[in-house]
Motif scaffolding. Sequence first.
Motif, mmCIF file in Angstrom:
data_model
loop_
_atom_site.group_PDB
_atom_site.id
_atom_site.type_symbol
_atom_site.label_atom_id
_atom_site.label_comp_id
_atom_site.label_asym_id
_atom_site.label_seq_id
_atom_site.Cartn_x
_atom_site.Cartn_y
_atom_site.Cartn_z
ATOM 1 N N LYS A 65 43.918 25.252 44.348
ATOM 2 C CA LYS A 65 45.139 24.447 44.385
ATOM 3 C C LYS A 65 45.162 23.346 43.334
ATOM 4 C CE LYS A 65 47.065 26.526 47.838
ATOM 5 N NZ LYS A 65 48.245 27.337 47.659
ATOM 6 N N ALA A 66 44.027 22.706 43.119
ATOM 7 C CA ALA A 66 43.996 21.568 42.200
ATOM 8 C C ALA A 66 43.429 21.926 40.829
ATOM 9 C CB ALA A 66 43.171 20.430 42.813
ATOM 10 N N ARG A 67 42.961 23.163 40.686
ATOM 11 C CA ARG A 67 42.376 23.602 39.414
ATOM 12 C C ARG A 67 41.263 22.671 38.950
ATOM 13 N NH1 ARG A 67 43.752 28.698 39.440
ATOM 14 N NH2 ARG A 67 45.970 29.032 39.409
ATOM 15 N N CYS A 68 40.420 22.276 39.875
ATOM 16 C CA CYS A 68 39.294 21.411 39.501
ATOM 17 C C CYS A 68 38.251 22.228 38.747
ATOM 18 C CB CYS A 68 38.693 20.745 40.727
ATOM 19 S SG CYS A 68 38.167 21.864 42.013
ATOM 20 N N ALA B 4 39.700 31.993 37.648
ATOM 21 C CA ALA B 4 40.118 31.032 38.666
ATOM 22 C C ALA B 4 39.009 30.570 39.600
ATOM 23 C CB ALA B 4 41.260 31.618 39.491
ATOM 24 N N LEU B 5 37.996 31.379 39.814
ATOM 25 C CA LEU B 5 36.935 31.011 40.758
ATOM 26 C C LEU B 5 35.626 30.617 40.071
ATOM 27 C CD1 LEU B 5 37.519 33.798 43.442
ATOM 28 C CD2 LEU B 5 38.298 31.422 43.477
ATOM 29 N N SER B 6 35.681 30.419 38.767
ATOM 30 C CA SER B 6 34.432 30.164 38.027
ATOM 31 C C SER B 6 33.730 28.875 38.431
ATOM 32 C CB SER B 6 34.703 30.150 36.525
ATOM 33 O OG SER B 6 35.538 29.052 36.206
ATOM 34 N N GLY B 7 34.465 27.885 38.914
ATOM 35 C CA GLY B 7 33.841 26.614 39.265
ATOM 36 C C GLY B 7 33.393 26.506 40.702
ATOM 37 N N SER C 174 32.933 13.977 42.431
ATOM 38 C CA SER C 174 33.930 12.902 42.343
ATOM 39 C C SER C 174 34.706 12.764 43.651
ATOM 40 C CB SER C 174 34.889 13.155 41.181
ATOM 41 O OG SER C 174 35.586 14.376 41.374
ATOM 42 N N HIS C 175 35.003 13.885 44.293
ATOM 43 C CA HIS C 175 35.769 13.893 45.538
ATOM 44 C C HIS C 175 34.944 14.619 46.606
ATOM 45 C CE1 HIS C 175 38.741 13.056 42.518
ATOM 46 N NE2 HIS C 175 39.626 12.758 43.449
ATOM 47 N N LEU D 56 36.960 26.140 48.138
ATOM 48 C CA LEU D 56 37.826 27.178 47.608
ATOM 49 C C LEU D 56 39.241 26.651 47.392
ATOM 50 C CD1 LEU D 56 36.724 30.174 49.864
ATOM 51 C CD2 LEU D 56 36.085 29.771 47.499
ATOM 52 N N HIS D 57 39.747 25.939 48.399
ATOM 53 C CA HIS D 57 41.106 25.421 48.283
ATOM 54 C C HIS D 57 41.223 24.416 47.145
ATOM 55 C CE1 HIS D 57 41.275 26.749 52.592
ATOM 56 N NE2 HIS D 57 42.294 27.362 52.053
ATOM 57 N N ALA D 58 40.248 23.548 47.021
ATOM 58 C CA ALA D 58 40.293 22.543 45.952
ATOM 59 C C ALA D 58 40.333 23.214 44.590
ATOM 60 C CB ALA D 58 39.087 21.612 46.046
ATOM 61 N N ASN D 59 39.541 24.247 44.438
ATOM 62 C CA ASN D 59 39.494 24.935 43.151
ATOM 63 C C ASN D 59 40.803 25.650 42.855
ATOM 64 O OD1 ASN D 59 38.810 27.557 41.481
ATOM 65 N ND2 ASN D 59 37.276 26.016 40.984
#
Length: 137
Positions: free
Chosen positions: A6-9, A45-48, A65-66, A1-4
């Motif tokens: 904060k980093a917009r992955c 924002a949460l689609s990924g 990747s990460h 959740l945070h990665a998505n």
Amino acid sequence: LHANLKARCRRAVGIECVTARHLIAAQALDQLDEQLTDEERAADALSGVELVDGDATLAASHDFSHVYVFDRVFSAVTLRALAAVLARSRWLVLVSSKPPKVWRTCGLRKAAPVARLRFVTTGRERCTCFVYVNQNY
């Protein structure tokens, strides 16, 4: 959740092998969805975000990747099984609480340490993490 958030992955996958913890994550995602601003909702924002109730050590490989592994309580058996999967995977960056010697002992030889850092988890636990890059890429 945070990665998505904060980093917009493009994609963030959380794999939890304990169903009760998976349900906590799913509940957190639902609560977060309810708190989105109109702008965040319009941006989807949460689609990924994908939450998986499963065992990451049973996969043939992972297409991430990460990779962040909250492995502070993993047994040696679990670490060896995960190391085998990561050895077959095409990750670029790995973040783990385990030092390089542990991963090498478990068979993950392509993980080259590049940083060591301290951080505090969302559960307010203080951790030392190691950042590795995949030296095969």
